[in-house]
Design a protein around this motif. Structure first.
Motif, mmCIF file in Angstrom:
data_model
loop_
_atom_site.group_PDB
_atom_site.id
_atom_site.type_symbol
_atom_site.label_atom_id
_atom_site.label_comp_id
_atom_site.label_asym_id
_atom_site.label_seq_id
_atom_site.Cartn_x
_atom_site.Cartn_y
_atom_site.Cartn_z
ATOM 1 N N ASP A 195 38.381 48.497 31.938
ATOM 2 C CA ASP A 195 37.639 47.822 32.517
ATOM 3 C C ASP A 195 38.073 47.290 33.536
ATOM 4 O OD1 ASP A 195 35.858 45.740 32.189
ATOM 5 O OD2 ASP A 195 36.012 44.985 30.780
ATOM 6 N N ALA A 196 37.104 47.987 34.663
ATOM 7 C CA ALA A 196 37.434 47.552 35.944
ATOM 8 C C ALA A 196 36.713 46.309 36.408
ATOM 9 C CB ALA A 196 36.571 48.150 36.652
ATOM 10 N N GLU A 197 35.978 45.156 35.745
ATOM 11 C CA GLU A 197 35.791 44.160 36.111
ATOM 12 C C GLU A 197 36.649 43.562 35.402
ATOM 13 O OE1 GLU A 197 32.817 43.244 36.788
ATOM 14 O OE2 GLU A 197 32.030 44.288 38.037
ATOM 15 N N ARG A 198 37.342 43.032 33.952
ATOM 16 C CA ARG A 198 38.078 42.478 33.431
ATOM 17 C C ARG A 198 39.542 43.269 34.020
ATOM 18 N NH1 ARG A 198 41.714 42.200 28.664
ATOM 19 N NH2 ARG A 198 41.229 41.095 27.252
ATOM 20 N N SER A 199 40.146 43.477 34.263
ATOM 21 C CA SER A 199 40.749 44.020 34.973
ATOM 22 C C SER A 199 40.797 43.226 36.288
ATOM 23 C CB SER A 199 41.491 45.455 34.753
ATOM 24 O OG SER A 199 40.907 46.146 33.858
ATOM 25 N N ALA A 200 39.788 43.465 36.843
ATOM 26 C CA ALA A 200 39.523 42.831 38.337
ATOM 27 C C ALA A 200 40.687 41.288 38.929
ATOM 28 C CB ALA A 200 38.971 43.136 39.062
ATOM 29 N N ASP A 201 39.784 40.667 37.613
ATOM 30 C CA ASP A 201 39.722 39.182 37.858
ATOM 31 C C ASP A 201 41.425 38.942 37.315
ATOM 32 O OD1 ASP A 201 36.999 38.635 38.027
ATOM 33 O OD2 ASP A 201 36.758 38.987 35.794
ATOM 34 N N GLN A 202 41.883 39.431 36.098
ATOM 35 C CA GLN A 202 43.214 39.562 35.524
ATOM 36 C C GLN A 202 44.415 39.831 36.590
ATOM 37 O OE1 GLN A 202 43.360 42.260 32.274
ATOM 38 N NE2 GLN A 202 42.236 40.499 30.980
ATOM 39 N N ILE A 203 44.052 41.160 37.363
ATOM 40 C CA ILE A 203 45.106 41.610 38.443
ATOM 41 C C ILE A 203 45.309 39.863 39.901
ATOM 42 C CG2 ILE A 203 45.867 42.883 40.356
ATOM 43 C CD1 ILE A 203 44.471 45.342 38.036
ATOM 44 N N THR A 204 43.545 39.577 39.783
ATOM 45 C CA THR A 204 43.653 39.110 41.011
ATOM 46 C C THR A 204 43.811 37.621 40.989
ATOM 47 O OG1 THR A 204 41.792 40.114 41.729
ATOM 48 C CG2 THR A 204 41.448 37.825 42.774
ATOM 49 N N ASP A 205 43.577 36.886 39.750
ATOM 50 C CA ASP A 205 43.772 35.473 39.638
ATOM 51 C C ASP A 205 45.526 35.619 39.719
ATOM 52 O OD1 ASP A 205 43.221 33.139 38.186
ATOM 53 O OD2 ASP A 205 44.614 33.919 37.018
ATOM 54 N N LEU A 206 46.829 36.905 38.869
ATOM 55 C CA LEU A 206 48.043 36.837 38.145
ATOM 56 C C LEU A 206 49.102 36.743 40.020
ATOM 57 C CD1 LEU A 206 48.509 39.594 35.710
ATOM 58 C CD2 LEU A 206 48.488 36.906 35.612
ATOM 59 N N VAL A 207 47.925 37.774 40.541
ATOM 60 C CA VAL A 207 48.770 38.241 41.892
ATOM 61 C C VAL A 207 48.166 36.705 43.176
ATOM 62 C CG1 VAL A 207 48.632 39.455 44.325
ATOM 63 C CG2 VAL A 207 48.799 40.475 41.753
ATOM 64 N N CYS A 208 46.876 36.438 42.918
ATOM 65 C CA CYS A 208 46.973 34.961 43.943
ATOM 66 C C CYS A 208 46.907 33.771 43.900
ATOM 67 C CB CYS A 208 45.112 34.959 44.309
ATOM 68 S SG CYS A 208 43.913 36.833 45.632
ATOM 69 N N THR A 209 47.196 33.791 42.690
ATOM 70 C CA THR A 209 48.163 32.472 42.250
ATOM 71 C C THR A 209 49.104 32.069 43.189
ATOM 72 O OG1 THR A 209 47.019 31.729 39.996
ATOM 73 C CG2 THR A 209 48.658 31.447 40.248
ATOM 74 N N GLY A 210 49.905 33.168 43.003
ATOM 75 C CA GLY A 210 51.667 33.304 43.434
ATOM 76 C C GLY A 210 51.425 33.256 44.811
ATOM 77 N N ILE A 211 50.455 34.297 45.496
ATOM 78 C CA ILE A 211 50.230 34.033 47.025
ATOM 79 C C ILE A 211 49.355 32.914 48.151
ATOM 80 C CG2 ILE A 211 50.959 36.710 47.006
ATOM 81 C CD1 ILE A 211 48.350 36.873 48.263
ATOM 82 N N GLU A 212 48.572 32.352 46.546
ATOM 83 C CA GLU A 212 48.044 30.814 47.943
ATOM 84 C C GLU A 212 48.715 30.243 47.771
ATOM 85 O OE1 GLU A 212 43.573 30.877 45.473
ATOM 86 O OE2 GLU A 212 45.267 30.546 43.938
ATOM 87 N N LEU A 213 48.593 29.443 49.167
ATOM 88 C CA LEU A 213 49.123 28.453 49.464
ATOM 89 C C LEU A 213 49.186 27.003 48.805
ATOM 90 C CD1 LEU A 213 50.800 27.880 52.218
ATOM 91 C CD2 LEU A 213 48.548 26.843 53.349
ATOM 92 N N ARG A 214 50.289 26.440 48.189
ATOM 93 C CA ARG A 214 50.296 25.513 47.488
ATOM 94 C C ARG A 214 50.033 23.764 48.338
ATOM 95 N NH1 ARG A 214 53.258 27.065 42.772
ATOM 96 N NH2 ARG A 214 51.652 29.593 42.116
ATOM 97 N N ARG A 215 49.321 23.063 48.126
ATOM 98 C CA ARG A 215 49.030 22.271 49.209
ATOM 99 C C ARG A 215 50.066 21.413 49.213
ATOM 100 N NH1 ARG A 215 46.772 23.718 53.816
ATOM 101 N NH2 ARG A 215 44.689 24.731 52.751
ATOM 102 N N PRO A 216 51.112 20.457 49.651
ATOM 103 C CA PRO A 216 51.692 19.107 48.925
ATOM 104 C C PRO A 216 51.254 18.150 48.223
ATOM 105 C CG PRO A 216 51.649 18.981 51.286
ATOM 106 C CD PRO A 216 51.070 20.290 51.039
ATOM 107 N N LEU A 217 51.847 18.086 47.649
ATOM 108 C CA LEU A 217 51.663 17.119 45.753
ATOM 109 C C LEU A 217 52.326 15.379 46.832
ATOM 110 C CD1 LEU A 217 52.566 18.214 42.713
ATOM 111 C CD2 LEU A 217 50.308 18.419 43.947
ATOM 112 N N GLU A 218 51.263 14.639 46.400
ATOM 113 C CA GLU A 218 51.471 13.053 47.099
ATOM 114 C C GLU A 218 52.692 12.804 46.334
ATOM 115 O OE1 GLU A 218 49.660 11.198 48.566
ATOM 116 O OE2 GLU A 218 48.109 12.888 49.206
ATOM 117 N N PRO A 219 53.738 11.662 47.154
ATOM 118 C CA PRO A 219 54.897 12.153 46.798
ATOM 119 C C PRO A 219 54.779 11.060 44.912
ATOM 120 C CG PRO A 219 54.589 11.030 48.773
ATOM 121 C CD PRO A 219 53.390 11.795 48.217
#
Length: 243
Positions: A195-219
């Motif tokens: 399933d190319a569609e489903r697998s692409a969504d899952q891989i993108t979510d897994l990888v991009c969640t790890g490499i996305e720049l996370r904004r610093p939280l408010e203290p």
């Protein structure tokens, strides 16, 4: 006396035109197209050049005139196929905005290519990469160009602030493409579904969640801050009760 003068003679016939021979480029393209079908059907080792020639309606020697060996013919078939893919990828990428969306497109398109061209992918995975000298071959350079599109997308994401700037690019490339091929192994060799569609969504979510720049939280508030806030609320409440 009989006259030897001849009457009007019929116009001389124009020299017969010989059928023009097929141009070298056209013949090359024709051989590559037929060879691709035969290689995909039988695999490299079971393919006979005589069958390719038979489908073309030419002698076997004609094929070897353009491609001295069966291995060279296979390599040229793969090169031609890579060229077609690369043109489509770059055209489609130019119309997609956002690094995550472009990332997802490349993952999905690679999965889709495996699903639509399983025979070609088996040839590349099993018969091309295993040959001696592959790392120095034009095919390897084309593969680097192909996966280079992915690296460019990640670099764009880093430049735009979507992805972290400490991402190891080559490791990420190997992780994504190696993971896709491993995921598709059952489809290629055990006839499972892909399933190319489903697998692409899952891989993108897994990888991009790890490499996305996370904004610093408010203290966050400390216990002392919470106690002070509670005291203020109590004083306000007492004032309101008196009023």
């Amino acid at each position: 006396m009989v006259s030897t003068r001849r009457g009007p003679q019929p116009a001389a016939k124009a020299p017969r035109q010989r059928a023009s021979r097929m141009t070298s480029d056209k013949r090359t393209r024709e051989i590559l197209a037929v060879a691709r079908d035969v290689f995909v059907t039988h695999g490299f080792h079971a393919t006979a050049v005589t069958e390719i020639a038979s489908r073309l309606g030419v002698a076997e020697g004609t094929v070897f005139k353009y491609f001295p060996t069966k291995r060279e013919l296979l390599n040229r078939v793969i090169e031609h196929w890579y060229g077609e893919l690369f043109g489509d990828y770059t055209k489609d990428l130019s119309m997609i905005r956002g690094a995550r969306n472009r990332f997802r497109y490349l993952v999905w398109r690679h999965l889709k290519t495996i699903r639509e061209w399983p025979g070609m992918c088996r040839l590349i995975f099993s018969d091309v990469r295993s040959q001696p000298g592959y790392s120095r071959s034009p095919l390897h350079r084309m593969n680097l160009k192909y996966t280079g599109l992915f690296l460019d997308v990640v670099r764009e994401g880093i430049g735009s602030g979507e992805f972290r700037d400490d991402v190891p690019l080559e490791l990420l490339r190997d992780l994504v493409y190696g993971g896709i091929e491993h995921h598709a192994w059952g489809f290629l060799y055990r006839n499972t579904t892909l399933d190319a569609e489903r697998s692409a969504d899952q891989i993108t979510d897994l990888v991009c969640t790890g490499i996305e720049l996370r904004r610093p939280l408010e203290p966050s508030l400390t216990d002392a801050d919470l106690c002070a806030l509670a005291d203020r609320l109590e004083r306000v409440a007492a004032t309101l009760r008196k009023a």
